[in-house]
Motif scaffolding. Sequence first.
Motif, PDB file in Angstrom:
ATOM      1  N   ASP A   1      -8.310   1.279   8.400  1.00 31.56           N
ATOM      2  CA  ASP A   1      -7.885  -0.067   8.790  1.00 31.56           C
ATOM      3  C   ASP A   1      -6.505  -0.106   9.436  1.00 31.56           C
ATOM      4  O   ASP A   1      -6.107  -1.144   9.981  1.00 31.56           O
TER       5      ASP A   1
ATOM      6  N   HIS B   1     -10.935   3.852   3.721  1.00 33.83           N
ATOM      7  CA  HIS B   1     -11.078   2.612   4.485  1.00 33.83           C
ATOM      8  C   HIS B   1      -9.730   1.926   4.704  1.00 33.83           C
ATOM      9  O   HIS B   1      -9.506   1.317   5.752  1.00 33.83           O
ATOM     10  N   ALA B   2      -8.822   2.014   3.746  1.00 30.85           N
ATOM     11  CA  ALA B   2      -7.483   1.461   3.956  1.00 30.85           C
ATOM     12  C   ALA B   2      -6.781   2.187   5.096  1.00 30.85           C
ATOM     13  O   ALA B   2      -6.080   1.573   5.911  1.00 30.85           O
TER      14      ALA B   2
ATOM     15  N   HIS C   1     -11.285  -1.124  -2.215  1.00 32.14           N
ATOM     16  CA  HIS C   1     -11.166  -1.749  -0.897  1.00 32.14           C
ATOM     17  C   HIS C   1     -12.198  -2.852  -0.723  1.00 32.14           C
ATOM     18  O   HIS C   1     -13.408  -2.605  -0.717  1.00 32.14           O
TER      19      HIS C   1
ATOM     20  N   GLN D   1      -6.360  -8.125  -2.352  1.00 28.69           N
ATOM     21  CA  GLN D   1      -6.218  -6.968  -1.472  1.00 28.69           C
ATOM     22  C   GLN D   1      -4.821  -6.361  -1.535  1.00 28.69           C
ATOM     23  O   GLN D   1      -4.664  -5.141  -1.604  1.00 28.69           O
TER      24      GLN D   1
ATOM     25  N   GLU E   1      -5.011  -2.381  -2.765  1.00 33.60           N
ATOM     26  CA  GLU E   1      -5.139  -1.370  -1.713  1.00 33.60           C
ATOM     27  C   GLU E   1      -4.191  -0.207  -1.960  1.00 33.60           C
ATOM     28  O   GLU E   1      -3.013  -0.411  -2.263  1.00 33.60           O
TER      29      GLU E   1
ATOM     30  N   CYS F   1      -7.159   5.710   0.024  1.00 31.07           N
ATOM     31  CA  CYS F   1      -8.456   5.132   0.381  1.00 31.07           C
ATOM     32  C   CYS F   1      -8.785   5.384   1.852  1.00 31.07           C
ATOM     33  O   CYS F   1      -7.997   5.044   2.738  1.00 31.07           O
TER      34      CYS F   1
ATOM     35  N   THR G   1       0.829  -1.203   0.000  1.00 28.38           N
ATOM     36  CA  THR G   1       0.000   0.000   0.000  1.00 28.38           C
ATOM     37  C   THR G   1       0.862   1.250   0.000  1.00 28.38           C
ATOM     38  O   THR G   1       0.603   2.201  -0.752  1.00 28.38           O
TER      39      THR G   1
END
Length: 289
Positions: free
Chosen positions: A207, A203-204, A169, A193, A197, A201, A116
Amino acid sequence: MTAALAPTTVLDAAIWQARRRAHEERVDAWLTPHLARRRRGEKHPVEDFLFTYYSHRPAQLRRWHPGAGVVLRDADPADFGRDYRAGAAGVTLDTEGVRARRAESVAWIRALLSATAGRPAQFGCFGMHEWAMVYRQTRAEVRHNAWPLRLSPERTAVVVEERGVRCSHFDAYRFFTAPARPLNVLTPTRESQHALEQPGCLHANMDLYKWAYKLSPLVPSELVADAFALAREIRTLDMRASPYDLAALGYPPVRVETPEGRAEYATAQRGFAERAAGLRARLLDAVTE
């Protein structure tokens, strides 16, 4: 294989006890209202999300760990858990044992964080993932149906269809309605993923809290709390930009259906990505040779 870290920092009792108290007080500011709502049977779509979506329990978030490579003077290993050992200088985490027991999980998280971090951030989604989660649903089917939508179901669907969905995501995509999934430019899976990813993002970046607590106690609890704090802010933007009307809760909408709202969203998204990059680097430092 990641090498075990030898203890490198020795903390006197006054120092580590002050750190523990500061962590507990910080976390209590988040936990106290959540636990009070839970006792009353009330739900909050923003403030409760991190406690209901993620598996880390409130007591676990509150518990302080110093992280790998730290020796605590005048401490009792029983106060910290099964992975701590007493030595001549004090109590320390059995880093080698924890790493060995969690080798597969740590390697998976490290690979995801590294992949990522190595990609350019994308800022063109404009929060349409939340809209895709209510696309073509009735009021009864909508997940947070205690709260109204800002637009009619018909107008909400038009916004999704006109803007399109660019979600990378998996854990957001899996909550899309069935009619919304074909509208997404990607088809994220758990297996893809690591390949999809990206660091822009929401949501990334939210997380990072999950990866931090899954790496605990290898990482200090202050880092877990830092990730929680960022995730909490991200969730606020996520829901302000969603199709829900949460103004009654004190969350004015970010109207991503308009050019001005999309610009506001992307600016905030960039700021979160910059802050998340630092947290991601700190997590990688904790699990990299």
